[in-house]
Structure formats: C-alpha cells, structure tokens
Design a protein around this motif. Sequence first.
Motif, short mmCIF file in Angstrom:
data_model
loop_
_atom_site.label_atom_id
_atom_site.label_comp_id
_atom_site.label_asym_id
_atom_site.label_seq_id
_atom_site.Cartn_x
_atom_site.Cartn_y
_atom_site.Cartn_z
N GLU A 5 -4.35 -2.69 -1.00
CA GLU A 5 -5.67 -2.70 -1.86
C GLU A 5 -5.34 -3.62 -2.91
N ARG A 6 -4.39 -3.91 -3.56
CA ARG A 6 -4.21 -4.94 -4.63
C ARG A 6 -4.13 -6.25 -3.78
N LEU A 7 -3.63 -6.28 -2.77
CA LEU A 7 -3.41 -7.75 -1.97
C LEU A 7 -4.77 -8.20 -1.53
N ARG A 8 -5.71 -7.15 -1.10
CA ARG A 8 -6.86 -7.46 -0.77
C ARG A 8 -7.86 -8.03 -1.94
N ARG A 9 -7.85 -7.30 -3.05
CA ARG A 9 -8.55 -7.50 -4.04
C ARG A 9 -8.03 -9.00 -4.52
N ARG A 10 -6.77 -9.24 -4.34
CA ARG A 10 -6.34 -10.57 -4.96
C ARG A 10 -6.88 -11.75 -3.93
N PHE A 11 -6.97 -11.29 -2.69
CA PHE A 11 -7.59 -12.38 -1.82
C PHE A 11 -8.92 -12.69 -2.09
N GLN A 12 -9.75 -11.58 -2.31
CA GLN A 12 -11.07 -11.72 -2.66
C GLN A 12 -11.22 -12.36 -3.79
N LYS A 13 -10.44 -12.32 -4.94
CA LYS A 13 -10.65 -13.03 -5.86
C LYS A 13 -10.35 -14.48 -6.15
N GLU A 14 -8.87 -14.89 -5.52
CA GLU A 14 -8.48 -16.17 -5.46
C GLU A 14 -8.25 -16.81 -4.31
N GLY A 15 -8.54 -16.06 -3.07
CA GLY A 15 -8.28 -16.88 -1.83
C GLY A 15 -6.77 -16.82 -1.44
N LEU A 16 -6.42 -17.67 -0.61
CA LEU A 16 -5.11 -17.67 0.05
C LEU A 16 -4.17 -18.89 -0.75
N GLU A 26 1.36 -10.54 6.01
CA GLU A 26 1.31 -9.33 5.34
C GLU A 26 -0.15 -8.77 5.27
N LEU A 27 -0.98 -9.76 4.61
CA LEU A 27 -2.54 -9.36 4.69
C LEU A 27 -3.29 -9.40 6.16
N LEU A 28 -2.66 -10.27 6.84
CA LEU A 28 -3.17 -10.19 8.24
C LEU A 28 -2.84 -8.85 9.12
N LEU A 29 -1.38 -8.72 8.89
CA LEU A 29 -0.95 -7.72 9.59
C LEU A 29 -1.54 -6.02 9.25
N PHE A 30 -2.18 -6.16 7.93
CA PHE A 30 -2.77 -4.81 7.51
C PHE A 30 -3.87 -4.27 8.69
N TYR A 31 -4.21 -5.32 9.37
CA TYR A 31 -5.42 -4.90 10.22
C TYR A 31 -5.00 -4.68 11.70
N VAL A 32 -3.86 -4.58 12.00
CA VAL A 32 -3.05 -4.16 13.34
C VAL A 32 -2.05 -3.37 13.11
N ILE A 33 -1.52 -3.18 11.90
CA ILE A 33 -0.41 -2.10 11.50
C ILE A 33 -0.98 -1.29 10.60
N PRO A 34 -1.91 -0.24 10.86
CA PRO A 34 -2.45 0.56 9.68
C PRO A 34 -1.82 1.14 8.73
N ARG A 35 -0.38 1.60 9.05
CA ARG A 35 0.27 2.30 8.02
C ARG A 35 1.78 1.85 8.02
N GLY A 36 2.06 1.89 6.79
CA GLY A 36 3.72 1.50 6.50
C GLY A 36 3.66 0.10 5.67
N ASN A 37 5.00 -0.17 5.45
CA ASN A 37 5.20 -1.36 4.72
C ASN A 37 5.39 -2.73 5.57
N VAL A 38 4.52 -3.56 5.71
CA VAL A 38 4.38 -4.55 6.45
C VAL A 38 4.89 -5.82 5.79
N ASN A 39 5.29 -5.72 4.44
CA ASN A 39 5.94 -6.94 3.57
C ASN A 39 7.34 -7.10 4.47
N HIS A 40 7.99 -6.38 4.78
CA HIS A 40 9.44 -6.57 5.37
C HIS A 40 9.06 -7.37 6.67
#
Length: 229
Positions: A5-16, A26-40
């Motif tokens: 949620e923090r990463l999404r809000r950051r994108f909404q506020k300042e773009g990429l 990571e932001l892209l993968l949120f939408y195809v990997i719904p759970r877990g840590n995609v940072n790695h």
Amino acid sequence: EGHRERLRRRFQKEGLDNFEPHEVLELLLFYVIPRGNVNHIGHRLINRFGSLAGVLNARYEELLTVDGIGENAALYLKIIPSVCRRFLLSSVQDKGIVPLSNSSLAHEYAAPYFIGRTVETLYVICLNNAGMPIECCYISEGTINATQVDMRKIVEAVVRNNAVAAILCHNHPDGLARPSPEDIAVTKKAGEILESIGVVLLDHLILVDGDFVSFHDTIDMEDLRHNNQ
C-alpha cells in the motif's frame, strides 16, 4: 500488505521517476503475484537481466528461469513493451499525421513501431503524393539482408496502399547506428524494384536506442539505385 500500500501511494503521489528499477518491477508484480514479498523477485530480475529494459526485453522462456516468476507473471511482463508500443502509436496518431518531409519527422513517426523489438524488424512506410503516411507495414523479422528480405512483401504493401513513395525502416538491436553492407544492398535492391513499378524509395532509416541514421541524409538515394557497385 502495508508495504504494498505504501508503494502504491508513493506512485500516486510522485509517479515512477524516483523509483529504483526493482521497485518498478515490484509495483507491477503486485498485480499478478497477489501475496508474498515480491521485492526479492524484483532484485532477482534486475540481477539476471541487468536493467529494467533488459527485463522487459527478455524472452518469455528466460523470465520463467527466475525464481518466483511463473507463467502469468512472465506473460504480464512481456505484455508491457507491446502496450508501450501501442500507447506511443496512439499518441502519434492523436497528434495528427503530418507529411514526412524530412528524416526527423519520418523517425518520429516510425520510432513507436520498434519499442520492445529485440530482433531486427523491417517495416515500410507507404506515402501518398503529398508525403503523408498511409500505413506503416510490417515486412519481416530477422537478419536484414538482400537475399533474405522478401521484396514481394514490400511491393505488395505499396501496391495495396496505392503508394507513390516509400520509406524503409529497421532497427539494430546491437546498438550500432551505422549501415551495414547488407543494409546498403537491401536499400539498393528495394529502390530498383520499387522504381520499376513507379514508386520512389525516399529513405531507409536505421533506428537504434532513440537515435537513427538516414540513408537520405548520408547517401544519394538515386545514385545508390543506379550504381552497380
């Protein structure tokens, strides 16, 4: 979930603009990997392919070799360059088509067709008698040389569009913005064949990473068609 949620809000506020490459993934993968840590997974992708462009240009099969990337995620990442290409093409069309009266305008018109292309790809731009582009026609993929390029497809494209002039365009994925002997041979052969049916080959653009080389600006196109060398 809080991190997502923090990463999404950051994108909404300042773009990429201030996102690191792995954070974009990571932001892209949120939408195809719904759970877990995609940072790695984002880090693994960058480490494997070297850059954001390297990831998005990677083959589907190569993406699947990265731990955490399944079929859905690999396909999703492969869709993105094609969406970018369609977006830029739509943007060019929305601005209104103008006569391609010089190589810079021709490059601006053609460049979106090559977004995400990782192999040599050949197009021909068909023009009317006012220099307006009628259609940019896909011809082939693979090594561009005079023996392998199907000249029949180029002729069919210009005839189908009732073109009076044409511009060839292809990319150099290796990043070398200079014509090869094969490029020169293709230009000469295409120019001669088109001339025989009353169509003028005005230019041949070679596109490389936002830059381009124009045959028209560097070579006498008419002399090239009639020079036997």
